[in-house]
Design a protein around this motif. Sequence first.
Motif, PDB file in Angstrom:
ATOM      1  N   ARG A  97      -3.499   3.818  -2.320  1.00 53.75           N
ATOM      2  CA  ARG A  97      -4.231   2.681  -2.723  1.00 53.75           C
ATOM      3  C   ARG A  97      -3.776   1.351  -2.062  1.00 53.75           C
ATOM      4  N   ASN A  98      -4.231   0.223  -2.164  1.00 51.33           N
ATOM      5  CA  ASN A  98      -3.895  -1.043  -1.707  1.00 51.33           C
ATOM      6  C   ASN A  98      -3.810  -1.844  -2.942  1.00 51.33           C
ATOM      7  N   ASN A 124       0.770  -1.125   0.070  1.00 50.44           N
ATOM      8  CA  ASN A 124      -0.343  -0.017   0.033  1.00 50.44           C
ATOM      9  C   ASN A 124       0.883   1.235   0.048  1.00 50.44           C
ATOM     10  N   ARG A 131      -9.509  -1.500   5.845  1.00 53.95           N
ATOM     11  CA  ARG A 131      -8.963  -1.019   4.365  1.00 53.95           C
ATOM     12  C   ARG A 131      -7.783  -0.213   4.584  1.00 53.95           C
TER      13      ARG A 131
END
Length: 280
Positions: A31-32, A27, A205
């Motif tokens: 974003r991942n 990450n 997340r």
Amino acid sequence: MTLAMAWVRKGAGGVDELVTVSDSRLNGGGRNFDCVPKILPLKRNDSIICFAGETDFAYPLMLQLSLAIEGHFPAVSRAVDMTKIAGFTIRTFNQMLKEIDPYVKGQHVPKTEFILAGYSWQQKSFKIWRVIYNKGVNLFELKPCSVWHGPFKSIAFAGDWAREAEKQLYRLMTDRYGDIRILKEGCLDMEPFEVLRNILRAGKRHDTVGGAPQMVKVYCYPNARPVGIFWPDRAAERVYLLGRQLLLEEKNIDFWQLNPDTLDVEHPLHSRTATGAGAA
């Protein structure tokens, strides 16, 4: 970052095997990326290297090590023992450090660590090392892993979730076996994988770990083989191999596949299922 663990367990028939697991997330930049291979089986086929930390440092080091071993016949054929490969790894990494040209102050410091593990035919046993960067001397160093809490064989933790994972593993083992420090004998089974599974399932997340768990086993024949994982559970019918979901046309891939809850394994090309804590 990463959560990675490598340990020695009793496999089928009471024979030791080496298991390495990791999450699959990179990450950054908002974003991942949850399908990244972090465990690299080396071309000798008796060992692995796994990274935690910054990919721009880790990947070049890992890939150059793999290429160096592949290009040297005594190393790739296993005539050179795994204990010698450990020293070769450190020399390779430290030579590569000299090629870093930091035109921004502080950018020469590798914020990464590795787990190096494999089977030593000379010592007839599995070996696990942590490879860490020593900022004081600007060099990578090798740290052998010792026994873990009394009778249990060695285990290595790496990544920013390593301390939390070790705490959870200690609680899990204590809940099952009582005071593990006074046990006369014992062996880790698949409990470290269970810890990784639980952390990933409870993940959020914005956590630095995520994606499907990935696994590579090294057997004492010797042979290194990835294991597919049904994720998030067996009912989902999705298999992930080294972090990537297999495509439909890969349904008959020649790898064992692990049920993350029962820990049974099955093979798409064979009718039998191996039961009992990742028996394959």
